[in-house]
Design an enzyme around this catalytic site. Structure first.
Site, short mmCIF file in Angstrom:
data_model
loop_
_atom_site.label_atom_id
_atom_site.label_comp_id
_atom_site.label_asym_id
_atom_site.label_seq_id
_atom_site.Cartn_x
_atom_site.Cartn_y
_atom_site.Cartn_z
N GLU A 57 -5.11 4.83 9.78
CA GLU A 57 -4.32 3.99 10.40
C GLU A 57 -5.55 3.07 11.27
OE1 GLU A 57 -4.46 7.07 10.72
OE2 GLU A 57 -4.57 7.69 12.64
N TYR A 81 -17.59 -1.85 3.47
CA TYR A 81 -16.40 -2.42 3.18
C TYR A 81 -16.69 -3.97 3.50
CZ TYR A 81 -11.51 -4.03 4.44
OH TYR A 81 -10.26 -4.77 4.66
P1 NAD Z 1 -3.18 -0.26 2.07
O1 NAD Z 1 -4.14 0.71 2.21
O2 NAD Z 1 -1.73 -0.09 2.93
O3 NAD Z 1 -2.83 -0.88 0.76
C1 NAD Z 1 -3.79 -1.00 -0.11
C2 NAD Z 1 -3.34 -0.35 -1.54
O4 NAD Z 1 -4.19 -0.21 -2.40
C3 NAD Z 1 -2.92 1.29 -1.20
O5 NAD Z 1 -1.29 1.42 -1.35
C4 NAD Z 1 -3.55 2.04 -2.24
O6 NAD Z 1 -2.95 2.96 -2.53
C5 NAD Z 1 -3.94 0.95 -3.12
N1 NAD Z 1 -4.88 1.27 -4.12
C6 NAD Z 1 -6.19 1.92 -3.68
N2 NAD Z 1 -6.93 2.01 -4.88
C7 NAD Z 1 -6.28 1.80 -5.81
C8 NAD Z 1 -6.46 2.00 -7.26
N3 NAD Z 1 -7.56 2.39 -7.70
N4 NAD Z 1 -5.50 1.51 -8.09
C9 NAD Z 1 -4.14 1.13 -7.42
N5 NAD Z 1 -4.09 0.95 -6.39
C10 NAD Z 1 -5.13 1.27 -5.27
O7 NAD Z 1 -3.92 -1.73 2.97
P2 NAD Z 1 -3.36 -3.04 3.64
O8 NAD Z 1 -3.50 -2.96 5.22
O9 NAD Z 1 -1.80 -3.21 2.94
O10 NAD Z 1 -4.34 -3.89 2.95
C11 NAD Z 1 -4.14 -4.86 1.96
C12 NAD Z 1 -5.37 -5.78 1.46
O11 NAD Z 1 -5.81 -6.49 2.73
C13 NAD Z 1 -6.56 -4.85 1.37
O12 NAD Z 1 -7.46 -5.46 0.16
C14 NAD Z 1 -7.30 -4.84 2.50
O13 NAD Z 1 -8.80 -4.59 2.56
C15 NAD Z 1 -7.02 -6.39 3.12
N6 NAD Z 1 -6.96 -6.43 4.48
C16 NAD Z 1 -6.18 -5.69 5.36
C17 NAD Z 1 -6.29 -5.88 6.58
C18 NAD Z 1 -5.44 -5.14 7.79
O14 NAD Z 1 -5.60 -5.32 8.63
N7 NAD Z 1 -4.50 -4.38 7.09
C19 NAD Z 1 -7.28 -6.38 7.39
C20 NAD Z 1 -8.30 -7.11 6.41
C21 NAD Z 1 -8.06 -7.05 5.21
#
Ligand code: NAD
Length: 335
Positions: free
Chosen positions: A190, A148
Site C-alpha cells: 500500500e 523501479y
Molecule cells: P497495482 O499493483 O494495483 O496493479 C498492477 C497490476 O499488475 C496488479 O494487479 C498485478 O497483479 C498485475 N501484474 C503484475 N505482474 C503481472 C504479470 N506478470 N502478469 C499479469 N499481471 C501482472 O498498481 P496500480 O497502482 O494500479 O498501478 C498501475 C500502473 O501505474 C503500474 O504500472 C504502476 O507502476 C503505475 N504507477 C502507479 C502509481 C500509483 O500511485 N498507483 C504511481 C506511478 C505509476
C-alpha cells in the site's frame, strides 16, 4: 467502439480503467495474474494470465486496437525502497513491457498507453523538499533513486523506440501517487494515503500512529477519477507525452496525517520511526498537461481523501465482521 486490452486489470488503476472504457461503450479484454481483490472489473473477457509468458501475451493481443499497459511489479515505499525486490521489479516489469510491445505490434495493435511513474525523475532535483523539480524535461541526466524508477525510464524509451521504428502510436504518462477506493490498503504494497487512512481507522481516539521518517518529506496525491480522466484525454489527443498526471497540491506527510485525522474526527499522537522514505520532496508539475491537453486535475486533496478514508473504514469493518462470523477473532490478521 474499439477493442481494447487492459493489462493489469486486476489491480487498482487498471480495474478503474476497465469500468471507464466499458461505460464509454468499448469492448474490453482484461488481463492480470490475479483476480481483482475488491470488485470484478466489468470486462467482456477477463483472462487470468502471466504477462511475462510470451504465449499468454501472444494470445491476449489478438484482434486488439488499443492497449492500456498498467501491469507492473510494484508497491509503495515499503516495497520499492527496501532493495529487497529490486531484481524482481526490474525483471518482471521490463519483461511485461517487452512482450506487450513485441507481440502487440506484430498482431497489429495500433496504439499503446504506458503508465510510467514520477519515480523516474532524478533524485538530485528532489532534495529540496519545498522546491522539487519534476518538469517533464528535467528527466535527464537520469538518476532515479530506485530500480523501479530505472525500469520505468527504460520502458518509456522502449515504447518511443517502437513508435519511431514500427509506426505505432504511443502515449506515456508519468503518474504521481494515485489513490482512491479499490486500491491496496494493507499487506505491505500500500502507498502513503491508504496506509495513513488504515492507521487512523485502526487507532482509538487519543491513541498513536507511526510515520516513517520525520514526516516533513513532501508529496502530492491524485484521486483515481482524475487519473482516469487524464489518461483518456491523453489517449484521445495528438500528444504523445511523456506527461505528468498528478496533483500539484504539495503537502508534507505530517500534513497528510492531520488531514486524515480531521476527516476521521480523531486526535492522535504521531510517532516518527525509521523506515524507507524515497526522495525528500516531490510534486507534479502540471504546466505541460495544461498546455497540451487544455486540462489539469482540480480536485483538492481533502475531497478525495474523504472518499478514500470512508472506503478503507468500510473495508476494515467488513474484515472485522468476517472474522467475527467465522469465530476467528484473535486468530487471524488482515495484514
Ligand atoms: P497495482 O499493483 O494495483 O496493479 C498492477 C497490476 O499488475 C496488479 O494487479 C498485478 O497483479 C498485475 N501484474 C503484475 N505482474 C503481472 C504479470 N506478470 N502478469 C499479469 N499481471 C501482472 O498498481 P496500480 O497502482 O494500479 O498501478 C498501475 C500502473 O501505474 C503500474 O504500472 C504502476 O507502476 C503505475 N504507477 C502507479 C502509481 C500509483 O500511485 N498507483 C504511481 C506511478 C505509476
Amino acid at each position: 467502439m474499439k477493442k481494447v486490452l487492459v493489462n493489469g486489470a486486476g489491480g487498482f488503476i487498471g480495474g478503474h480503467m476497465v469500468k471507464r472504457l466499458k461505460a464509454e461503450g468499448h469492448w474490453v479484454r482484461a488481463v492480470d495474474i490475479k483476480s481483482h481483490e475488491f470488485a470484478a472489473p466489468p470486462a467482456d473477457e477477463f483472462i487470468l494470465g502471466d504477462l511475462r509468458d510470451q504465449n499468454v501475451v501472444r494470445e491476449v493481443v489478438e484482434n486488439i486496437d488499443e492497449v492500456y499497459q498498467f501491469a507492473a511489479d510494484m508497491g509503495g515505499a515499503g516495497y520499492i525502497f527496501t532493495g529487497k525486490h529490486d531484481a524482481d521489479v526490474m525483471h518482471n516489469s521490463a519483461t511485461i513491457n517487452l512482450n506487450t510491445l513485441h507481440f502487440g505490434t506484430k498482431a497489429g495493435v495500433r496504439k499503446f498507453f504506458y503508465s510510467s511513474s514520477a519515480c523516474m525523475y532524478p533524485e538530485y532535483n528532489q532534495k529540496d523538499r519545498l522546491n522539487p523539480n519534476c518538469s517533464e524535461d528535467s528527466a535527464y541526466p537520469a538518476a532515479p533513486d530506485s530500480e523501479y524508477g530505472w525500469e520505468k525510464l527504460f520502458s518509456e524509451r522502449l515504447y518511443f523506440a517502437y513508435m519511431r521504428n514500427y509506426g505505432v502510436e504511443i502515449r506515456v504518462a508519468r503518474f504521481h501517487n494515485i489513490f482512491g477506493p479499490e486500491g491496496t490498503w494493507t499487506g505491505g504494497r500500500e502507498k502513503a494515503p491508504a496506509a495513513m487512512c488504515r492507521k487512523v481507522v485502526e487507532a482509538e481516539d487519543g491513541g498513536e500512529i507511526e510515520i516513517w521518517g520525520d514526516g516533513e518529506q513532501t508529496r502530492s496525491f491524485l484521486y483515481i477519477d482524475e487519473c482516469i480522466e487524464g489518461v483518456r484525454r491523453l489517449m484521445e489527443s495528438d500528444f504523445t507525452g511523456p506527461v505528468n498526471i498528478g496533483s500539484a497540491e504539495m503537502v508534507t506527510i505530517n500534513q497528510l496525517a492531520q488531514m486524515v485525522m480531521k476527516i476521521a474526527g480523531k486526535s492522535l499522537t504521531v510517532k516518527h520511526i525509521p523506515g524507507p522514505l524515497g526522495v525528500r520532496g516531490r510534486n507534479s508539475d502540471n504546466r505541460l498537461i495544461a498546455e497540451k491537453l487544455g486540462w489539469k486535475p482540480s480536485w483538492p486533496l481533502c475531497k478525495g481523501l474523504e472518499v478514500n478514508y470512508r472506503w478503507i473504514e468500510s473495508q476494515f469493518k467488513l474484515f472485522q465482521a468476517e472474522l467475527h462470523t467465522s469465530s476467528l477473532v484473535g486468530a487471524g490478521s488482515y495484514k
